[in-house]
Design a protein around this motif. Structure first.
Motif, PDB file in Angstrom:
ATOM      1  N   CYS A 143       0.858  -1.177   0.000  1.00 30.93           N
ATOM      2  CA  CYS A 143       0.000   0.000   0.000  1.00 30.93           C
ATOM      3  C   CYS A 143       0.896   1.229   0.000  1.00 30.93           C
ATOM      4  CB  CYS A 143      -0.955  -0.005   1.196  1.00 30.93           C
ATOM      5  SG  CYS A 143      -0.137   0.098   2.796  1.00 30.93           S
ATOM      6  N   GLN A 144       0.265   2.385   0.036  1.00 27.92           N
ATOM      7  CA  GLN A 144       1.002   3.636   0.008  1.00 27.92           C
ATOM      8  C   GLN A 144       1.277   4.119   1.425  1.00 27.92           C
ATOM      9  OE1 GLN A 144      -1.522   5.945  -2.852  1.00 27.92           O
ATOM     10  NE2 GLN A 144       0.461   6.523  -3.700  1.00 27.92           N
ATOM     11  N   ARG A 145       2.505   4.615   1.613  1.00 25.09           N
ATOM     12  CA  ARG A 145       2.899   5.297   2.831  1.00 25.09           C
ATOM     13  C   ARG A 145       3.661   6.552   2.452  1.00 25.09           C
ATOM     14  NH1 ARG A 145       4.964   1.773   8.040  1.00 25.09           N
ATOM     15  NH2 ARG A 145       2.904   1.064   8.737  1.00 25.09           N
ATOM     16  N   ASP A 146       3.118   7.679   2.845  1.00 24.11           N
ATOM     17  CA  ASP A 146       3.726   8.977   2.510  1.00 24.11           C
ATOM     18  C   ASP A 146       3.911   9.124   1.013  1.00 24.11           C
ATOM     19  OD1 ASP A 146       3.871   9.603   5.219  1.00 24.11           O
ATOM     20  OD2 ASP A 146       5.853   8.663   5.420  1.00 24.11           O
TER      21      ASP A 146
ATOM     22  N   ILE B 258       6.995  -4.450   9.582  1.00 19.45           N
ATOM     23  CA  ILE B 258       8.272  -4.231   8.901  1.00 19.45           C
ATOM     24  C   ILE B 258       7.972  -3.715   7.490  1.00 19.45           C
ATOM     25  CG2 ILE B 258      10.492  -5.231   8.313  1.00 19.45           C
ATOM     26  CD1 ILE B 258       9.796  -5.287  11.297  1.00 19.45           C
ATOM     27  N   GLU B 259       8.662  -2.655   7.106  1.00 17.29           N
ATOM     28  CA  GLU B 259       8.368  -1.969   5.837  1.00 17.29           C
ATOM     29  C   GLU B 259       9.580  -2.001   4.927  1.00 17.29           C
ATOM     30  OE1 GLU B 259       7.273   2.537   4.221  1.00 17.29           O
ATOM     31  OE2 GLU B 259       7.576   2.136   6.361  1.00 17.29           O
ATOM     32  N   HIS B 260       9.311  -2.268   3.666  1.00 20.31           N
ATOM     33  CA  HIS B 260      10.307  -2.134   2.599  1.00 20.31           C
ATOM     34  C   HIS B 260       9.792  -1.096   1.617  1.00 20.31           C
ATOM     35  CE1 HIS B 260      12.955  -2.851  -0.765  1.00 20.31           C
ATOM     36  NE2 HIS B 260      11.942  -3.250  -1.507  1.00 20.31           N
ATOM     37  N   LYS B 261      10.483   0.019   1.550  1.00 23.02           N
ATOM     38  CA  LYS B 261      10.063   1.099   0.660  1.00 23.02           C
ATOM     39  C   LYS B 261      10.471   0.773  -0.768  1.00 23.02           C
ATOM     40  CE  LYS B 261      10.245   6.118   0.140  1.00 23.02           C
ATOM     41  NZ  LYS B 261      10.824   7.386   0.668  1.00 23.02           N
ATOM     42  N   ILE B 262       9.494   0.748  -1.669  1.00 22.09           N
ATOM     43  CA  ILE B 262       9.740   0.423  -3.074  1.00 22.09           C
ATOM     44  C   ILE B 262      10.173   1.696  -3.784  1.00 22.09           C
ATOM     45  CG2 ILE B 262       8.785  -0.617  -5.154  1.00 22.09           C
ATOM     46  CD1 ILE B 262       6.753  -2.051  -3.445  1.00 22.09           C
TER      47      ILE B 262
END
Length: 453
Positions: A262-265, A329-333
């Motif tokens: 999903c979108q974050r910032d 845990i986040e992985h920014k694409i």
């Protein structure tokens, strides 16, 4: 509506006489009846014009078609089929290839190993620790029984060569003959076996004892006592290692069933959730993620298992976790991500696997542990977000974790395009400015207007 089309007798009146025409009389013309309009919903009208009403006329079928035998009218029994009841033509479930199962076990099978058994026996301690419990306990039982029998045989040979098993030298006749045996109260192999057990485990019931008559008996008693202590210590170490190994602690470390995107910032992010069921925390917890997919080099080499490290973190703390409750845990694409050019359709069609690893030190034992899991492309939900599970309970005056919602997600509006296409759209909409640049420019203009006022 039914019509009777059977011909009926007709009468005719001529010059005052009445004649009755028989049904077979062809000379008399039948009376013409006025046409009758059929009911539009009648069966005759439907049969004559099937398109006038949306029903289907089913022809007559034999009774066996409806499950009845044509002979006795009883329901027939279906013949047993050799196929599975779960088999459905055209609905075979595709098996996805994965390197790591959801429970953390590696899907790896080794073959064509040279001198495999010899190499494993050289590292006997690790081999027995890796064994399943039933094989370990079986090895323990066999080692005890065989060692008892082996030393019992040696004791019997020592006593036999000394002459303690002769008729005049048996325990009942030793007082009369004045015989001094190597071991008292020994009259056969059974008593030697019992003495072997007492010596190896230092039981000492006080009936069978060695005497200074046989030096070889004294040496064997010392040797068997040392062997018994060493074997007991070896087996205790194996049991302790099996009970405290990292795999057991990993059973209480949880990974979410699905990963989400999903979108974050304003940026697409790949996220998954980890949790710990125990109150004793993991010290120095760290999490890693690696992407396994097929890659072709410039020289044409095809690497089917190519590992790529993913940059992950939680909030702004990086990959090092203060692991007191479940964390996302986040992985920014972004441009450095291997998922940068993948959209929602590519995510379903491409074949890859994301292996996640959680490592740390167990607070209660001080040993390191590792928990593993993986996500294939069909286990990644595009356009979903994890529901919160940590809430503050005012009655308990503590933070409460609801593990019943650990795998729960909520569908959110998310673009189906790739992260690269999304950044291009942002540049076009914002006049070649990324969302971060737009936010900075708006903040600067807002500060400038405050200073001017």
């Amino acid at each position: 509506m039914r019509f009777n089309l059977t011909p009926t007798p007709t009468t005719a009146t001529t010059m005052g006489t009445t004649t009755v025409a028989s049904p077979t009389d062809t000379s008399t013309q039948p009376l013409k009846r006025p046409p009758i309009e059929t009911d539009p919903d009648s069966l005759d009208s439907v049969i004559s014009n099937p398109k006038s009403y949306p029903i289907t006329i089913v022809p007559n079928r034999p009774t066996s078609f409806y499950g009845l035998s044509s002979t006795n009218g009883k329901a027939f029994q279906r013949q047993p089929s050799c196929r599975s009841r779960n088999f459905r033509p055209g609905s075979m479930r595709r098996i996805r290839r994965r390197a790591v199962f959801k429970n953390g076990d590696c899907n790896v099978v080794q073959k064509h190993l040279q001198r495999r058994r010899v190499r494993f026996l050289q590292d006997m301690y690790t081999t027995m620790v890796d064994w399943q419990w039933r094989w370990t306990l079986l090895a323990f039982a066999l080692s005890f029984i065989l060692s008892w029998l082996f030393f019992a045989l040696i004791w019997w040979l020592i006593i036999y060569t000394h002459g303690d098993l002769e008729e005049l030298h048996l325990p009942d006749n030793q007082e009369e003959s004045g015989w001094a045996p190597c071991v008292s109260a020994i009259d056969g192999f059974t008593s030697c076996f019992l003495f072997s057990i007492e010596t190896q485990h230092t039981i000492g019931y006080g009936v069978r004892t060695t005497s200074p008559e046989c030096p070889e008996a004294i040496f064997m008693m010392c040797f068997q006592s040392i062997y018994g202590v060493m074997s007991s210590a070896f087996m205790a170490g194996i049991v302790f290692a099996k009970m405290t190994r990292a795999k057991q602690r990993a059973q209480t470390l949880l990974f979410s069933k699905h990963a989400v995107i999903c979108q974050r910032d304003g940026c697409l992010s790949l996220m998954f959730r980890v949790g710990d069921m125990r109150k004793s925390h993991i010290i120095g917890a760290g999490v890693r993620a690696q992407l396994i997919r097929t890659r072709s080099t410039k020289e044409g080499e095809v690497m089917t298992q190519y590992f790529t490290e993913l940059e992950i973190g939680t909030d702004d703390s990086g990959s090092d976790l203060f692991f007191i409750w479940p964390m996302v845990i986040e992985h920014k694409i972004d441009e450095n991500s291997p998922l940068y050019n993948m959209n929602a359709t590519d995510m379903l069609q491409d074949k890859f696997e994301i292996v996640v690893i959680l490592e740390g030190t167990v607070e209660s034992t001080g040993q390191s542990t590792q928990a593993r899991s993986s996500y294939i492309n069909t286990e990644i939900l595009w356009g979903h977000r994890f529901d919160p599970v940590v809430l503050y309970n005012k009655d308990l005056q503590a933070y409460e974790i609801d593990y019943g919602r650990f795998n729960e997600t909520t569908q959110v509006d998310t673009p189906l395009c790739s992260a690269r296409e999304l950044n291009e759209i942002y540049k076009i909409q914002e006049g070649f400015r990324t969302p971060e640049t737009t936010f900075t420019m708006r903040q600067l203009s807002h500060n400038h207007s405050d200073q001017a006022s």
